[in-house]
Enzyme design. Structure first.
Site, PDB file in Angstrom:
ATOM      1  N   HIS A 308      10.863  58.316  16.702  1.00 57.79           N
ATOM      2  CA  HIS A 308      10.973  59.701  17.146  1.00 57.79           C
ATOM      3  C   HIS A 308      10.178  60.582  16.204  1.00 57.79           C
ATOM      4  O   HIS A 308      10.131  60.304  15.005  1.00 57.79           O
ATOM      5  CB  HIS A 308      12.451  60.140  17.154  1.00 57.79           C
ATOM      6  CG  HIS A 308      12.678  61.353  17.969  1.00 57.79           C
ATOM      7  ND1 HIS A 308      12.502  62.620  17.470  1.00 57.79           N
ATOM      8  CD2 HIS A 308      13.017  61.489  19.272  1.00 57.79           C
ATOM      9  CE1 HIS A 308      12.739  63.480  18.443  1.00 57.79           C
ATOM     10  NE2 HIS A 308      13.050  62.839  19.544  1.00 57.79           N
ATOM     11  N   ASP A 366      16.692  57.164  24.533  1.00 58.71           N
ATOM     12  CA  ASP A 366      16.192  56.546  25.762  1.00 58.71           C
ATOM     13  C   ASP A 366      16.379  55.041  25.794  1.00 58.71           C
ATOM     14  O   ASP A 366      16.311  54.423  26.850  1.00 58.71           O
ATOM     15  CB  ASP A 366      14.704  56.881  25.949  1.00 58.71           C
ATOM     16  CG  ASP A 366      14.535  58.328  26.319  1.00 58.71           C
ATOM     17  OD1 ASP A 366      15.469  58.855  26.937  1.00 58.71           O
ATOM     18  OD2 ASP A 366      13.512  58.922  25.990  1.00 58.71           O
TER      19      ASP A 366
END
Ligand code: CMC
Length: 431
Positions: A308, A366
């Protein structure tokens, strides 16, 4: 924004420029470079905005090193545990948790705006059946500006409010209808007696020939997926909404731009890409091969659902999502699904691998949301549309905040030009 006593000094060539600094309530201070070009004749260079605050905001705070996500100060794990999506929507939009009466009023307003203008059905029917639902959503949401003329004036606070409610309320209907169209089933109208998540599940999975009863555990899991994706400060799609809106474009056009940006595999498209990757891996024994590819500098392959831009620790949303995944898989009795076994083993191996540890690459939200949605029966192509439904409130809240920000101006980044310098046109016969 608080003007801090600190000042930054920048020296280059024979110049020294003093730049003001500002402090937020929490997080790093910022150096205010607005006068830099006027006083120093230079730009700053920051592709991907890795060190640039493009706006001031009071909505969401992330500490990527700690793995902390706060909405209006409230930690995401508390909201996911104790609150629910529409209450979080209220919090994001208006800044405080609602009283019981305020929540009831808000829920009623959202619930009563879930239907689409009947003529919008024709838009869905104009697409090919195999169109990606995100393509349909970009088109249909953009088209809302052609249907709801009474909520496109961004200078009217009431119209902004109506546009916000319409977007939050209609987005599940649009996503569900994009799905129904793709599988050749009749569109299912929203029902006002159901909560937001149950209504969405029913619009996706009910058919006219039999009663559809929403399972409360699945509805709760759906609500959590919505809640965990509701806002994430200045991510790519939110920044896209802000940039589109900075020109004065109407809210439906701006949110359509946000949906288009979200679609990419590095952003909201990662949940689909992650599930597709798990399918490609197929069996646990092939995991080392894919880990090796992810580490190979000459191979563009990345482990989808890992890493991320901001979190350099566990994504706090992933922790809650993982719990939800266990609950749903337990309920549906699919723990021995080969895909899920690959996911669990991949997570275990990657978390022990020094490459992922050194680069601080952890599973993100996700990685787990795709597993839950797959178990619920959604095709992978619906994963990103569901993210878009959830994130609508974030886009809308940030858009509303921006419109009333007195320092906001049209977004217009500068560049470091490295192309040809001025030269004379050459006639085609002389080239
Ligand atoms: N697999 C393998 N290596 C990776 C991965 C990955 N998933 N992510 C980053 N790296 C490596 C990358 O190659 C780079 O290595 P080096 O320093 O040797 O060049 C280093 O880690 C830093 O990566 P970066 O690309 O500079 O980091 P970034 O902040 O620009 O990228 C990211 C963040 C999310 C785009 C990236 O981690 C990625 O592509 N992840 C996979 C896609 C994904 O899961 N996206 C969903 C994000 S969460 C949902 C959302 O907010 O939209």
């Amino acid at each position: 924004m608080v003007m801090s006593n600190k000042k930054a000094t920048l020296s280059f060539d024979d110049k020294t420029i003093e730049l003001p600094m500002h402090a937020g309530t929490v997080g790093p201070d910022v150096i205010d470079i607005r006068k830099l070009y006027a006083e120093g004749g230079v730009f700053t260079y920051d592709p991907g905005f890795t060190s640039t605050a493009a706006c001031e905001s009071t909505i969401t705070y992330i500490d990527g090193d700690k793995g902390e996500l706060l909405h209006r100060g409230y930690p995401i794990d508390q909201l996911a545990e104790k609150s629910h999506y529409l209450e979080v929507c209220y919090l994001l939009l208006y800044g405080e948790l609602p009283s019981a009466a305020q929540l009831e009023d808000f829920e009623t307003r959202v619930t009563r705006h879930t239907m689409l203008h009947e003529q919008m059905m024709n838009f869905f029917r104009g697409f090919r059946r195999d169109a990606h639902p995100m393509a349909v959503m970009v088109g249909v949401v953009g088209a809302m500006s052609a249907f709801y003329h009474d909520s496109t004036d961004i200078n009217d606070a009431w119209q902004r409010e109506v546009a916000s409610i319409r977007l939050i309320a209609k987005m599940p209907t649009i996503a569900a209808w994009a799905y129904k169209y793709s599988v050749g089933q009749p569109f299912v109208y929203p029902r006002n007696d159901l909560d937001y998540a149950s209504n969405f599940l029913r619009m996706c999975f009910a058919v006219p020939c039999e009663e559809y009863v929403v399972n409360p555990i699945l509805s709760r899991a759906m609500d959590r997926i919505f809640t965990l994706h509701a806002d994430h400060e200045q991510n790519a799609s939110t920044s896209t909404v802000r940039l589109a809106s900075s020109s004065g474009a109407n809210p439906f056009a701006c949110i359509a731009a946000g949906i288009a940006c979200l679609w990419g595999p590095a952003h909201g498209g990662a949940n689909q890409a992650c599930l597709e990757m798990l399918k490609e891996i197929g069996t646990v024994d092939r995991i080392p091969e894919f880990i090796a590819r992810a580490k190979d500098k000459d191979d563009p392959f990345r482990l989808m659902g890992f890493g991320h831009r901001v979190y350099k620790n566990f994504d706090p949303r992933a922790t809650v999502m993982k719990q939800s995944a266990d609950e749903v898989l337990d309920l549906l009795g699919v723990e021995d699904n080969p895909l899920l076994q690959v996911a669990k083993e991949l997570e275990r191996i990657a978390l022990q691998d020094s490459y992922f540890a050194e680069k601080k690459l952890f599973p993100n939200v996700d990685f787990y949301s795709g597993i839950i949605l797959e178990a619920m029966g959604f095709p992978t192509s619906m994963f990103t549309p569901i993210f878009a439904v959830s994130r609508t409130v974030g886009w809308v809240s940030q858009w509303k905040e921006m419109i009333v920000d007195p320092v906001q101006k049209i977004g217009r980044p500068r560049q470091l030009y490295s192309g040809a310098t001025a030269r004379d046109y050459v006639e085609v016969e002389n080239r």
